[in-house]
Design an enzyme around this catalytic site. Structure first.
Site, PDB file in Angstrom:
ATOM      1  NE  ARG A 177      -3.671  -2.516   0.364  1.00 55.07           N
ATOM      2  CZ  ARG A 177      -3.937  -3.396  -0.570  1.00 55.07           C
ATOM      3  NH1 ARG A 177      -3.379  -3.278  -1.767  1.00 55.07           N
ATOM      4  NH2 ARG A 177      -4.751  -4.414  -0.354  1.00 55.07           N
ATOM      5  NE  ARG A 237      -1.202 -11.427  -1.534  1.00 58.34           N
ATOM      6  CZ  ARG A 237      -2.498 -11.499  -1.269  1.00 58.34           C
ATOM      7  NH1 ARG A 237      -3.341 -12.016  -2.179  1.00 58.34           N
ATOM      8  NH2 ARG A 237      -2.974 -11.094  -0.113  1.00 58.34           N
ATOM      9  CE  LYS A 267      -2.279 -10.897   3.908  1.00 57.53           C
ATOM     10  NZ  LYS A 267      -2.728  -9.519   3.667  1.00 57.53           N
ATOM     11  CG  HIS A 268      -5.377 -15.104   3.062  1.00 63.34           C
ATOM     12  ND1 HIS A 268      -4.229 -15.150   2.309  1.00 63.34           N
ATOM     13  CD2 HIS A 268      -5.807 -13.836   3.017  1.00 63.34           C
ATOM     14  CE1 HIS A 268      -3.968 -13.947   1.811  1.00 63.34           C
ATOM     15  NE2 HIS A 268      -4.906 -13.132   2.222  1.00 63.34           N
ATOM     16  CG  HIS A 280     -10.107 -10.495  -3.595  1.00 61.33           C
ATOM     17  ND1 HIS A 280      -9.015 -11.331  -3.596  1.00 61.33           N
ATOM     18  CD2 HIS A 280      -9.859  -9.520  -2.688  1.00 61.33           C
ATOM     19  CE1 HIS A 280      -8.128 -10.871  -2.720  1.00 61.33           C
ATOM     20  NE2 HIS A 280      -8.613  -9.775  -2.162  1.00 61.33           N
ATOM     21  CG  ASP A 352      -9.565 -11.624   3.378  1.00 61.48           C
ATOM     22  OD1 ASP A 352      -9.241 -10.422   3.316  1.00 61.48           O
ATOM     23  OD2 ASP A 352      -9.132 -12.478   2.578  1.00 61.48           O
TER      24      ASP A 352
END
Length: 576
Positions: A177, A237, A267-268, A280, A352
């Site tokens: 981010r 990731r 996670k996850h 998602h 999440d």
């Protein structure tokens, strides 16, 4: 050592019982107010907890003073629109009104007595951008100002003696981010290739110091998923495909973050790397039996828990062998029986994003209630804050959410907060410092892997021409600068072609005349490349380009090993 010691379930149960007794004394209305947010009645003034007391004891003491409205607010962690806590654009104000009936992030904290807020953002290569409705991160100065404003608002609340949670998905790599003015680590797969948990710990300690300097005290990282499936949503990731090796890396990242007072999140759960589907957009199914999941998906979670991780994130995954048809987010069997009962986790379980498709099968209020009753302690990114808040408050008052469950969740959240309060302070002086860049560079250089060609062949001769698949001008420039600094001449045409490929690329992005092809994400595409030399950095970060340049210049030995299998290629063709 982590700064987050593990607590026994029995100790928490005793404290929760005491807190329930304290919370049960004031009379309560029979039903929640309509969807106008918390009541405007005078807040309960909490006594200042003894700063020298145990975090769990401080949490229980504070919980006993909180009204129902405060309890509900502590288990919510929404996002907000706007780059400032108190001054936002007309568009951001409209977004906040739709989300929560307020204009600014600070008003959202005040109205709903929130326990925390997540900062959000996205980039073109980000596989999580489907649930990132806005961005409120830009420069370090802006982020520090935003987080400071949020804390000012939270400090006026009845629970304000506990630190406010400011979370972020700062995984490094495709999910990052904050990208400006900070040290950018290589991604998890690169760390897995380096195979040295000490390097990982040092790099993540540097990252944690910088997050703390920006006012962020909770990172939704590291990813503990084992990359078994060819998943584009998890991919680089993950630290790799070997559960034991992944576990060592996860533990290193947890220790690094938490040693400087930033909470780490595993996670996850129960393991997104065991499916190629994207939660998602849909509800992925885990078809493995429980024994297989326990052996191949859960070891990194166990190792992260043993390292003291403050949080575990539940995933929108359907583990068919355990609770068929029920997303783990809403599964008591997975979160309470397995995660707490079998894996022994005693910290905070966070959902999440509740604005993701599988969670939106229910209304925001019902989804929040179901998630809390399943064993989550923190509800992340509800699609409508007002509805989630009102749903939880009504459920607390009518018994749909048992008071013991709510108090247990809030006690865990506050315990986490008071542990963070004891962490080291940071003044921001170390942002993107030479020492932090060195930690990132050492990890990235150790990750560089030769999958075809000898160690010596990785060092190029003569001038170099750097090319890439489309849209990678910045990365080409980074490598060009790093090569030049390492003493390698770079020319626009006619040199030894070093070709870069990355996230989302396919066979059409390869270059037939490249002498060297470099994979800057998962290395699977290298199986189709014809180059004499195949290298992988797994990451396109500045540190990764610096490490690649050192290898190409013959100044560093490419000691990395691919942490995932690549068809027809060895983990490394360079003998150690």
């Amino acid at each position: 050592m982590s700064t987050f010691p593990r607590r026994t379930l029995s100790a928490l149960a005793v404290l929760t019982a005491l807190a329930v007794a304290g919370c049960s004394e004031p009379p309560r209305p029979a039903a929640a107010p309509p969807s106008t947010g918390p009541s405007a009645s005078a807040p309960v003034v909490a006594p200042t907890p003894d700063p020298g007391a145990d975090p769990a004891a401080r949490a229980a003491a504070l919980v006993g003073t909180l009204a129902d409205e405060d309890l509900v607010g502590q288990v919510l962690m929404p996002y907000a629109y706007g780059s400032s806590a108190t001054t936002v654009s007309a568009g951001s104000a409209a977004g906040n009104r739709k989300l929560a009936g307020v204009d600014t992030p600070a008003e959202m904290v005040t109205k709903y007595r929130l326990g925390g807020v997540i900062l959000v953002g996205f980039s073109a290569d980000d596989p999580t951008n489907k649930n990132q409705a806005t961005t409120n991160v830009d420069s370090p100065e802006q982020v520090r100002d935003l987080t400071g404003g949020l804390r000012v608002a939270a400090g006026k609340l009845p629970a304000g003696t506990a630190p406010f949670l400011v979370g972020i998905d700062q995984e490094y790599g495709v999910v990052t981010r904050i990208t400006k003015g900070v040290t950018l680590l290589p991604n998890a797969l690169a760390a897995g290739a380096a195979g040295d948990p000490a390097l990982t710990e040092a790099a993540w300690r540097a990252a944690g110091e910088e997050l703390a300097a920006l006012g962020v005290n909770l990172d939704f990282a590291p990813v503990a998923d084992v990359l078994v499936a060819r998943s584009t949503v998890i991919g680089s990731r993950s630290f790799g495909s070997d559960p034991k090796a992944v576990g060592r890396q996860v533990a290193g990242a947890v220790r690094g973050l938490q040693s400087v007072g930033v909470a780490a999140t595993l996670k996850h759960f129960p393991g997104h790397g065991h499916t190629a589907s994207d939660s998602h957009a849909e509800l992925p199914t885990l078809t493995q039996d429980q024994k297989t999941l326990a052996a191949s998906a859960w070891p990194p979670f166990r190792d992260g828990i043993a390292a003291g991780a403050g949080l575990v994130m539940s995933a929108h995954l359907d583990a068919r062998a355990i609770d068929p048809g029920v997303p783990a987010t809403f599964s008591r069997k997975l979160l309470t029986d397995v995660l707490r009962g079998q894996l022994g986790f005693t910290g905070v379980v966070v959902t999440d994003g509740m604005n993701m498709a599988p969670a939106q099968r229910y209304s925001p209020g019902e989804a929040a209630v179901r998630a809390l009753n399943a064993g989550n302690d923190l509800i992340l990114m509800p699609p409508n804050v007002t509805q989630a808040y009102d749903g939880l408050l009504a459920a607390l008052r009518d018994g749909t959410v048992p008071r013991t469950r709510m108090v247990e969740a809030v006690t865990r959240v506050l315990t986490l907060k008071f542990r963070l309060a004891g962490g080291p302070a940071s003044d921001g002086a170390g942002l993107n410092s030479a020492a932090h860049r060195d930690a990132a560079n050492r990890l990235a250089t150790a990750a560089v892997t030769v999958l075809r060609g000898s160690c010596a062949a990785a060092a190029v001769r003569g001038p170099v021409t750097v090319t890439s698949s489309g849209g990678r001008d910045r990365t080409r420039a980074l490598l060009t600068d790093a090569l030049t600094a390492a003493g390698v001449k770079v020319v626009a045409n006619g040199g030894t072609v070093v070709h870069l490929v990355g996230y989302g690329d396919g066979t059409g992005d390869l270059r037939a005349d490249a002498v060297v092809t470099v994979a800057m994400d998962t290395p699977y595409l290298l199986a189709q490349a014809k180059s004499k030399v195949l290298l992988a950095t797994y990451s396109s970060s500045p540190a990764s380009m610096t490490g690649l340049a050192a290898v190409l210049a013959g100044k560093a030995r490419p000691t990395g090993r691919s942490p995932v299998p690549v068809a027809g290629l060895p983990a490394s063709s360079c003998a150690r």
